[in-house]
Enzyme design. Structure first.
Site, short mmCIF file in Angstrom:
data_model
loop_
_atom_site.label_atom_id
_atom_site.label_comp_id
_atom_site.label_asym_id
_atom_site.label_seq_id
_atom_site.Cartn_x
_atom_site.Cartn_y
_atom_site.Cartn_z
N HIS A 130 0.84 -1.21 0.00
CA HIS A 130 0.00 0.00 0.00
C HIS A 130 0.87 1.25 0.00
O HIS A 130 0.61 2.19 -0.76
CB HIS A 130 -0.91 -0.03 1.23
CG HIS A 130 -1.64 1.26 1.48
ND1 HIS A 130 -2.91 1.50 1.01
CD2 HIS A 130 -1.27 2.38 2.16
CE1 HIS A 130 -3.30 2.72 1.38
NE2 HIS A 130 -2.32 3.27 2.08
N GLU A 131 1.89 1.27 0.84
CA GLU A 131 2.75 2.45 0.92
C GLU A 131 3.51 2.68 -0.39
O GLU A 131 3.58 3.79 -0.91
CB GLU A 131 3.74 2.31 2.08
CG GLU A 131 3.09 2.23 3.46
CD GLU A 131 2.25 3.45 3.80
OE1 GLU A 131 2.53 4.54 3.27
OE2 GLU A 131 1.29 3.30 4.59
N HIS A 134 1.42 4.25 -3.09
CA HIS A 134 1.29 5.71 -3.11
C HIS A 134 2.35 6.34 -4.01
O HIS A 134 2.07 7.31 -4.74
CB HIS A 134 1.46 6.27 -1.69
CG HIS A 134 0.22 6.19 -0.85
ND1 HIS A 134 -0.98 6.72 -1.24
CD2 HIS A 134 0.02 5.65 0.39
CE1 HIS A 134 -1.88 6.52 -0.29
NE2 HIS A 134 -1.31 5.87 0.70
N GLU A 194 -6.13 6.57 -0.93
CA GLU A 194 -6.00 5.38 -0.07
C GLU A 194 -6.54 4.14 -0.78
O GLU A 194 -5.92 3.07 -0.73
CB GLU A 194 -6.74 5.60 1.25
CG GLU A 194 -6.12 6.68 2.13
CD GLU A 194 -4.67 6.41 2.44
OE1 GLU A 194 -4.33 5.28 2.83
OE2 GLU A 194 -3.85 7.34 2.29
#
Length: 259
Positions: A130-131, A134, A194
């Site tokens: 997920h990070e 980004h 997100e």
């Protein structure tokens, strides 16, 4: 992204003219056009300063096994991202938060609390994916660009009003416009970011040979732990509501190619 306010203001001032005339570009990872004209080298400069500040203020966890685990998982996902141009670095900090963060220069930090909360590498991979997502989606550039556009727009309106019939109320009107942009543009886009990072992270997990189901397990348990705490209305939050996020995750996992 963490950075000093003075640094951000200096960057914003220097980029004002470019942002006002720049158009949108399409991001291959998300499949949508985005307003993100802030140059990557400027973001990297900000990120380098932020990372140095974090390293100076937060103690690094003195546990070789945790550091090795994070590096093992993070390196697989970074390789899957195909961003070899970034100097990826993964560090566990000795703090109890169940959280992680990424900077656009490829520096990924997690906290001891997250390492203890995740039950296996697939759950940890869901967070790190997920990070990294980004960065792949250029969300940091998009956020800074949006903030710059809002600040420039509000400043221009205030300057115009200050020389007209509404000079007495110029500050109040500009403030109201800024709040409207926050709740009408910036926060909704933050929630979109997100969900996009979740989807990109799932793709990275699959490419790295991990089980994307780890994301469902991790975020499901996170939702359970936060259920007893008061939650702000989604419209006021930077993150989507737990139920909406889990629904989107389940759909995204189900849509992944099988095989």
């Amino acid at each position: 992204m963490t950075c000093a306010c003075a640094t951000r203001r200096g960057l914003l001032a220097g980029l004002t003219c470019g942002v006002l005339v720049a158009g949108c570009s399409e991001n291959a990872a998300t499949g949508r056009r985005q307003f993100a004209p802030v140059p990557d080298d400027q973001l990297s400069l900000m990120a380098d300063q932020a990372w140095a500040q974090v390293r100076a203020e937060a103690p690094v966890l003195a546990d070789a096994a945790s550091q090795a685990r994070l590096a093992r998982v993070g390196t697989k996902l970074a390789k899957a991202s195909r961003r070899a141009d970034l100097a990826w670095e993964f560090t566990v900090f000795d703090r109890p938060e169940v959280n992680a963060f990424v900077l656009p220069n490829g520096k990924v930090g997690t906290f001891r609390g997250l390492m203890e909360f995740t039950r296996d590498d697939d759950e940890l991979g869901a967070v790190i994916g997920h990070e990294i997502g980004h960065v792949i989606a250029r969300h940091p550039a998009e956020r800074v660009s949006q903030q710059l556009a809002v600040e420039v727009g509000v400043g221009l309106v205030q300057a115009v009003l200050a020389n007209g019939d509404y000079a007495e109320h110029a500050g109040d009107i500009a403030g109201a416009l800024g709040m409207g942009a926050m709740y009408g543009v910036i926060l909704p886009y933050s929630r979109k970011h997100e969900l996009e990072a979740d989807r990109v992270g799932l793709d990275l997990m699959q490419q790295a040979g991990m089980d994307p189901g780890g994301a469902l397990r991790f975020f499901g348990r996170m939702a359970e732990t936060s259920a007893s705490r008061p939650q702000p209305p989604e419209v006021l939050s930077t993150h989507p509501a737990d139920a909406a996020r889990l629904k989107a995750l389940r759909e995204a996992v189900a849509a992944l190619p099988k095989g």
